[in-house]
Design a protein around this motif. Structure first.
Motif, PDB file in Angstrom:
ATOM      1  N   SER A   4       4.802 -12.614  71.510  1.00 32.99           N
ATOM      2  CA  SER A   4       4.560 -11.597  70.486  1.00 32.99           C
ATOM      3  C   SER A   4       5.866 -10.946  70.051  1.00 32.99           C
ATOM      4  N   GLU A   5       6.778 -10.788  71.007  1.00 31.80           N
ATOM      5  CA  GLU A   5       8.067 -10.180  70.679  1.00 31.80           C
ATOM      6  C   GLU A   5       8.885 -11.080  69.745  1.00 31.80           C
ATOM      7  N   ILE A   6       8.823 -12.382  69.981  1.00 32.43           N
ATOM      8  CA  ILE A   6       9.526 -13.324  69.114  1.00 32.43           C
ATOM      9  C   ILE A   6       8.926 -13.286  67.707  1.00 32.43           C
ATOM     10  N   GLN A   7       7.593 -13.206  67.614  1.00 31.26           N
ATOM     11  CA  GLN A   7       6.949 -13.145  66.291  1.00 31.26           C
ATOM     12  C   GLN A   7       7.377 -11.883  65.543  1.00 31.26           C
ATOM     13  N   ARG A   8       7.458 -10.779  66.243  1.00 30.72           N
ATOM     14  CA  ARG A   8       7.898  -9.535  65.600  1.00 30.72           C
ATOM     15  C   ARG A   8       9.355  -9.639  65.152  1.00 30.72           C
ATOM     16  N   HIS A   9      10.153 -10.343  65.945  1.00 32.94           N
ATOM     17  CA  HIS A   9      11.559 -10.548  65.564  1.00 32.94           C
ATOM     18  C   HIS A   9      11.643 -11.361  64.273  1.00 32.94           C
ATOM     19  N   ILE A  10      10.837 -12.413  64.178  1.00 32.76           N
ATOM     20  CA  ILE A  10      10.834 -13.263  62.975  1.00 32.76           C
ATOM     21  C   ILE A  10      10.422 -12.447  61.754  1.00 32.76           C
ATOM     22  N   ILE A  11       9.376 -11.633  61.916  1.00 28.74           N
ATOM     23  CA  ILE A  11       8.868 -10.835  60.788  1.00 28.74           C
ATOM     24  C   ILE A  11       9.899  -9.804  60.345  1.00 28.74           C
ATOM     25  N   SER A  12      10.458  -9.075  61.301  1.00 30.60           N
ATOM     26  CA  SER A  12      11.428  -8.029  60.949  1.00 30.60           C
ATOM     27  C   SER A  12      12.704  -8.626  60.361  1.00 30.60           C
ATOM     28  N   ARG A  13      13.100  -9.786  60.877  1.00 35.23           N
ATOM     29  CA  ARG A  13      14.303 -10.440  60.361  1.00 35.23           C
ATOM     30  C   ARG A  13      14.126 -10.834  58.893  1.00 35.23           C
ATOM     31  N   SER A  14      12.926 -11.288  58.539  1.00 35.17           N
ATOM     32  CA  SER A  14      12.676 -11.670  57.148  1.00 35.17           C
ATOM     33  C   SER A  14      12.717 -10.459  56.226  1.00 35.17           C
ATOM     34  N   LEU A  15      12.345  -9.284  56.744  1.00 31.05           N
ATOM     35  CA  LEU A  15      12.385  -8.061  55.951  1.00 31.05           C
ATOM     36  C   LEU A  15      13.813  -7.572  55.748  1.00 31.05           C
ATOM     37  N   LEU A  16      14.636  -7.712  56.793  1.00 29.72           N
ATOM     38  CA  LEU A  16      15.986  -7.147  56.749  1.00 29.72           C
ATOM     39  C   LEU A  16      17.021  -8.093  56.132  1.00 29.72           C
ATOM     40  N   ARG A  17      16.723  -9.390  56.111  1.00 32.90           N
ATOM     41  CA  ARG A  17      17.718 -10.364  55.658  1.00 32.90           C
ATOM     42  C   ARG A  17      18.253 -10.071  54.244  1.00 32.90           C
ATOM     43  N   PRO A  18      17.430  -9.667  53.280  1.00 29.79           N
ATOM     44  CA  PRO A  18      17.962  -9.416  51.930  1.00 29.79           C
ATOM     45  C   PRO A  18      19.022  -8.316  51.874  1.00 29.79           C
ATOM     46  N   PHE A  19      19.085  -7.477  52.912  1.00 31.59           N
ATOM     47  CA  PHE A  19      20.051  -6.379  52.910  1.00 31.59           C
ATOM     48  C   PHE A  19      21.339  -6.710  53.648  1.00 31.59           C
ATOM     49  N   GLU A  20      21.415  -7.924  54.197  1.00 33.56           N
ATOM     50  CA  GLU A  20      22.610  -8.284  54.960  1.00 33.56           C
ATOM     51  C   GLU A  20      23.760  -8.654  54.012  1.00 33.56           C
TER      52      GLU A  20
END
Length: 385
Positions: free
Chosen positions: A369-385
């Motif tokens: 579940s932690e890995i899934q949350r990491h994938i989801i949050s990473r997709s949200l934050l990637r456009p701001f990198e």
């Protein structure tokens, strides 16, 4: 997204539901008590599944599979998921990693697996390489036309039933902007290959009749013709599999959650305490309402991801959301269902205690579940990198 089912999809659901009730449910008690599935039962279920046209239903028609699209496959997985995991697994949906087979691999591995003549298992996890797959220590070193493999894998499901293993091993190191990164290669390794041995794994509280094993490789020599995909590009063949397997886990969890909710609802509608049916009590009725709402939310996320996959638009985040929501919803529903039934919910006369035990592994394997949350949050934050 069209929420209606086609006539073909409804027919498949009805057919699989009938198959599960007639061919799988009758064996559940014996499997739960013995933690074994008799060879005769395995063969009977396999043949019935082949005759019913649901064996290898996830594989392309051109190769002899059922050719189901992702959405229809999820509807089928949901129905199969209601049964004991070991029993429903016999109705094989081979790893789509095998679609990377080429040349003689097609005739030796892909087609026999689709026909039910061979069974595959996948070996990626190691004692010190779970979520961090790149840290695997099992290595494959080239020696002429061969690769020499050394190391071990654990938590390898149904290796007792498999004829060959899809093995992932470190085959080199490359320099990246973030430092060294291991290259991974995928291999097709037959059971009985010299230097390759299988040991019993660990006793699990989940999924009786469906066992895990430890695979050991000691100077195991494999010819380069056994490489699946390209050398050093094992993750390329694995990426296709990851999204599909996470949707599969989500769909099966929906089926089990639906079965648990049905048992709890029927109990609440018929059980009487203090002169009235317990479903009349707000403490019970509100539980049922929340269970139903969460189940439908999880189903919508799963079917949305599956629908997007049929359009070629599913993202890693879509698959992660589906698995995360469905697995955590199953946890909530199985626990609340037992609470509604009280002590009877923990007795093995009903499948609730099995569903409750089985649910725990779903939040761990195929990505925690932690890995899934990491994938989801990473997709949200990637456009701001």
């Amino acid at each position: 997204m069209d929420f209606g089912l086609s006539n073909e999809q409804q027919m498949i659901i009805d057919s699989v539901k009938s198959f599960v009730e007639k061919e799988l449910y009758p064996h559940e008690d014996e499997v739960e008590k013995s933690n074994k599935i008799k060879d005769s039962v395995v063969e009977k279920i396999k043949q019935k599944a082949i005759e019913s046209g649901i064996y290898a239903c996830n594989m392309p028609e051109i190769h002899g599979g059922g050719g189901l699209d992702t959405l229809t496959l999820c509807l089928l997985e949901k129905e199969l998921g209601k049964a004991n995991f070991g029993l429903q697994y016999i109705v094989a949906r081979p790893s789509n990693i095998l679609l990377a087979c080429k040349g003689s691999q097609v005739d030796n591995y892909l087609l026999p697996t689709i026909r039910g003549e061979k069974v595959d298992c996948l070996a990626m996890t190691e004692p010190n390489a779970g979520s961090d797959v790149r840290s695997m220590k099992c290595k494959a070193e080239r020696d002429g036309e061969d690769f020499v493999i050394n190391g071990s894998k654990h938590f390898i499901s149904h290796a007792d039933m498999a004829d060959f293993v899809i093995l992932f091993a470190a085959s080199g190191v490359e320099q990246t902007s973030r430092g060294e990164k291991k290259k991974i290669t995928s291999f097709l390794v037959d059971m009985g290959t010299p230097g390759f041995s299988v040991e019993p794994g660990y006793n699990s509280v989940s999924h009786r009749g469906y066992h895990n094993f430890i695979l050991n490789f000691d100077n195991c020599r494999v010819h380069e013709s056994q490489v699946l995909g390209d050398v050093d590009h094992g993750f390329d063949v694995a990426n296709e599999w990851l999204g599909a397997t996470r949707l599969s886990v989500a769909a099966m969890c929906l089926g089990r959650a639906e079965r648990a909710l049905q048992i709890a609802t029927e109990w609440a509608a018929t059980r009487e305490q203090f002169g009235q049916r317990i479903g009349k009590f707000q403490g019970v009725s509100f539980k049922l309402a929340d269970m139903s709402m969460e189940l439908q939310a999880a189903e919508l996320l799963t079917l949305k991801a599956a629908w997007k996959d049929t359009q070629g638009e599913m993202t890693n985040s879509d698959a992660a959301m589906a698995k995360l929501k469905a697995t955590e919803t199953l946890a909530m529903i199985s626990d609340e269902a037992i609470q509604i039934l009280g002590g009877m919910g923990l007795m093995d006369e009903l499948p609730l205690e099995r569903i409750w035990r089985d649910h725990r592994v779903e939040r761990i394997w195929d990505g925690t579940s932690e890995i899934q949350r990491h994938i989801i949050s990473r997709s949200l934050l990637r456009p701001f990198e």
